[in-house]
Motif scaffolding. Structure first.
Motif, short mmCIF file in Angstrom:
data_model
loop_
_atom_site.label_atom_id
_atom_site.label_comp_id
_atom_site.label_asym_id
_atom_site.label_seq_id
_atom_site.Cartn_x
_atom_site.Cartn_y
_atom_site.Cartn_z
N UNK A 185 -2.92 32.18 76.73
CA UNK A 185 -1.73 32.51 75.94
C UNK A 185 -1.61 34.00 75.64
N UNK A 186 -2.61 34.78 76.05
CA UNK A 186 -2.52 36.24 75.88
C UNK A 186 -1.64 36.82 76.99
N UNK A 187 -0.77 37.72 76.62
CA UNK A 187 0.11 38.35 77.61
C UNK A 187 -0.43 39.73 77.98
N UNK A 188 -0.56 39.98 79.28
CA UNK A 188 -1.01 41.29 79.76
C UNK A 188 -0.75 41.36 81.27
N UNK A 189 -1.24 42.41 81.92
CA UNK A 189 -1.13 42.49 83.38
C UNK A 189 -2.48 42.89 83.94
N UNK A 190 -2.65 42.73 85.26
CA UNK A 190 -3.91 43.10 85.91
C UNK A 190 -3.73 44.41 86.67
N UNK A 191 -4.81 45.20 86.68
CA UNK A 191 -4.76 46.50 87.35
C UNK A 191 -5.79 46.48 88.48
N UNK A 228 0.90 40.65 73.56
CA UNK A 228 1.45 39.61 72.68
C UNK A 228 0.90 38.26 73.07
N UNK A 229 1.52 37.23 72.56
CA UNK A 229 1.08 35.86 72.80
C UNK A 229 2.25 35.04 73.33
N UNK A 230 1.93 34.05 74.15
CA UNK A 230 3.00 33.17 74.61
C UNK A 230 3.08 31.92 73.73
N UNK A 231 2.30 31.91 72.64
CA UNK A 231 2.48 30.85 71.63
C UNK A 231 2.56 31.52 70.26
N UNK A 232 2.41 30.75 69.20
CA UNK A 232 2.61 31.34 67.88
C UNK A 232 1.30 31.63 67.16
N UNK A 233 0.21 31.75 67.93
CA UNK A 233 -1.07 32.01 67.26
C UNK A 233 -1.09 33.40 66.64
N UNK A 234 -1.67 33.48 65.45
CA UNK A 234 -1.86 34.77 64.78
C UNK A 234 -3.35 35.06 64.77
N UNK A 235 -3.70 36.33 64.81
CA UNK A 235 -5.11 36.68 64.65
C UNK A 235 -5.21 37.44 63.33
N UNK A 236 -5.90 36.83 62.37
CA UNK A 236 -6.01 37.41 61.03
C UNK A 236 -7.48 37.63 60.72
#
Lengths: 142, 436
Positions: B300-306, B324-332
């Motif tokens: 669910x983590x959004x990023x790209x590969x290099x 960002x995230x593709x779901x609604x998870x928060x990291x607190x």
């Protein structure tokens, strides 16, 4: 022997108090006494009024967070020391007062309070011949 | 420095061949040991023999957090219990945590991967290294700890809490490296200033920061205030824990330990693979894990590969910072929090309407969570509530339940009926005021 008090849950932000008061005004409810128990986040607005059952219904319909609570109302002579005497009576009987407030009405002191044991409080009031106010007395105050 | 040049600098052809071989083996392994995967593969009419090269990975089914939850606690475990030597758990969305068991070999791979991270950061035998991730069910503390021991530095298992004492140890022991969340690093800097420890009195040179999203401006601030160089450390317990990827001295993306964790980027809606370099959802397949291997786990983590060889000499593919995230998870405070966890608590208490709001903020570099919950109109038909003590009791009960489900403390605010807006979707349950 107890009377109905309105207890309104209020968040501590502007506009909540006036909303409740405007509603009572519109319904022509007479406020006889009121007090707010407050904490940092919210308050509980306690009201003795004419026609508490109707007031409760109308406030509730308007979406106000309101409850009816049973409280005792004792009439005392308006002289120094009478409140102490009354509370002493309850204290000696082993009753705890959860909260209490008072006001003057027609030259008499009225003591409103809630206890931890309503049945026991009733006995103490009767045994000690204390003068209490009942629900029917409230409607005469309109 | 490079811990294992043989793997970290492998030619692309060799790496692909190794990944293909390992993928075939892991598919065969789960096929025979995890009924969940066997059924999935059978449904798709795939046998382990169909998976020969790393490109064949696209034929395989995805695994989601929900699959892990549905198979709680040991449904996806492939190794017999007698081979499991450690169990970690991460927070779940509806009360059930995700359980991850590790075999002795898994712990060894984890330590190796973590050693690669630390070596890339410049940590060696002469260093004194403080691990300030939480020790416990969370993978951060023990995961980083094993890696520090592997490289042969002196590990100080400081964990979290008692920051003043920790600050004094950093000064008095001459601690040179620290692993913690970036927000804890800032809190530490603040604590040091408060008790009069200056940058000149400490010897920190390396910071391994992860477990929560951070920005370049946070990096600059931490580096300036603690006088160290801050590196990204990425990981998730479902795959291993910290050590999945790491920044090198070049700091142009985080190198993935791709001989153990094979990365893909997919379009989270169509689930199709996206072309190399395009952003999307990060997916990992564990290529060597014995305890709980996962196929194509959706992070669910959004990023790209290099792609391409890095200036540091490593050939492993890198991942960009998480956007960002593709779901609604928060990291607190480094802990994963889902709004649905709060919902499950709210629904379990009859005093509350099913309306709530999570308000997340960062005050003095520490994340704060406030949960607003709406009282039910029916609650007021009883006289139970008419003293502040009764309302305080209700607040405490809610706060305690939230703490046990979320694993972090939340401030609770009770709202009058019909004062929280009815939500139009999941994100409407969250106000995140943190500037990230």
């Amino acid at each position: 022997m107890t009377i109905n008090q309105l207890s309104i849950f209020m968040e501590n932000r502007s506009g909540t108090l006036i909303k409740a008061l405007e509603l009572m005004k519109k319904s022509k409810i007479q406020i006889i006494a009121s007090t707010i128990a407050d904490t940092a986040e919210y308050g509980i607005y306690r009201i003795i009024c004419s026609e508490p059952t109707r007031a409760y219904k109308e406030l509730k319909e308007a979406g106000v967070a309101v409850a009816l609570s049973d409280v005792f109302a004792i009439e005392l002579d308006d002289e120094p020391g009478r409140a102490a005497d009354a509370v002493r009576t309850f204290s000696d009987a082993g009753l705890s007062i959860t909260y209490m407030y008072s006001f003057l009405l027609n030259g008499k002191g009225i003591l409103i309070f809630r206890t931890n044991d309503n049945e026991h409080a009733r006995e103490v009031i009767i045994l000690n011949n204390l003068k209490f106010i009942s629900e029917s007395d409230l409607s005469q105050w309109k | 420095m490079i811990w294992n040049p043989n793997k970290e600098c492998m030619s692309r052809d060799e790496m692909s061949a190794l990944q293909g071989k390992r993928l075939h083996k892991i598919v065969e392994y789960v096929y025979h040991n995890v009924p969940f995967y066997r059924h999935k593969l059978q449904e798709m009419d795939i046998t382990p023999d169909d998976i020969r090269t790393i490109e064949d990975i696209r034929k395989l089914p995805f695994t989601t957090k929900k699959d892990l939850r549905d198979n709680y606690p040991f449904g996806l475990q492939a190794a017999p219990q007698s081979e499991i030597i450690r169990i970690h758990a991460s927070s779940g969305t509806t009360g059930n945590p995700t359980i991850v068991g590790y075999t002795r070999k898994d712990i060894g791979v984890w330590s190796e991967c973590m050693a690669r991270c630390l070596t890339a950061y410049g940590v060696g035998r002469e260093d004194i290294f403080s691990v300030s991730y939480g020790y416990g069910l969370f993978t951060g503390g023990l995961g980083a700890h094993n890696g520090v021991e592997m490289v042969g530095a002196s590990v100080v298992p400081a964990s979290t809490g008692n920051t003043e004492k920790h600050a004094k140890l950093i000064r008095d022991l001459g601690i040179t490296g620290i692993a913690c969340t970036p927000s804890y690093a800032l809190y530490l800097a603040e604590t040091m200033e408060k008790i009069g420890i200056t940058k000149e009195q400490i010897k920190l040179k390396v910071g391994a920061f992860g477990a929560e999203p951070w920005t370049e401006s946070m990096r600059a601030e931490i580096q300036d205030r603690l006088g160290l160089k801050g590196f990204n450390l990425y990981g998730l317990s479902e795959i291993m824990g910290p050590s999945v990827s790491y920044e090198c001295q070049e700091q142009c993306g985080s190198h993935i330990n791709e001989d153990h964790f094979y990365p893909e980027i997919i379009n989270p809606v169509t689930l199709e693979s996206v072309p190399m370099g395009q952003p999307g959802e990060l997916v990992f397949t564990t290529l060597t894990k014995e305890g709980m291997p996962v196929l194509r786990y959706r992070t669910r983590d959004l990023c790209s590969l290099i792609p391409g060889q890095c200036g540091c000499g490593r050939t492993s593919v890198r991942m960009s910072p998480i956007t960002g995230r593709s779901d609604d998870m928060l990291i607190i405070r480094g802990i994963n929090v889902f709004p649905s966890q709060v919902e499950s608590v709210v629904l379990s208490m009859k005093e509350f309407a099913p309306r709530y709001m999570l308000i997340v903020d960062r005050v003095n570099n520490l994340d704060t969570l406030m949960v607003q919950v709406e009282l039910r109109q029916e609650y007021f038909t009883t006289t139970a509530f008419d003293t502040p003590a009764a309302i305080d009791e209700l607040e405490k009960r809610l706060a305690n339940k939230l703490r046990s489900v979320l694993s972090i403390g939340a401030k609770v605010q009770l709202k009058a009926p019909n004062t929280i807006e009815r939500s139009q979707g999941k994100s409407a349950h969250v106000i995140d005021k943190r500037k990230l």
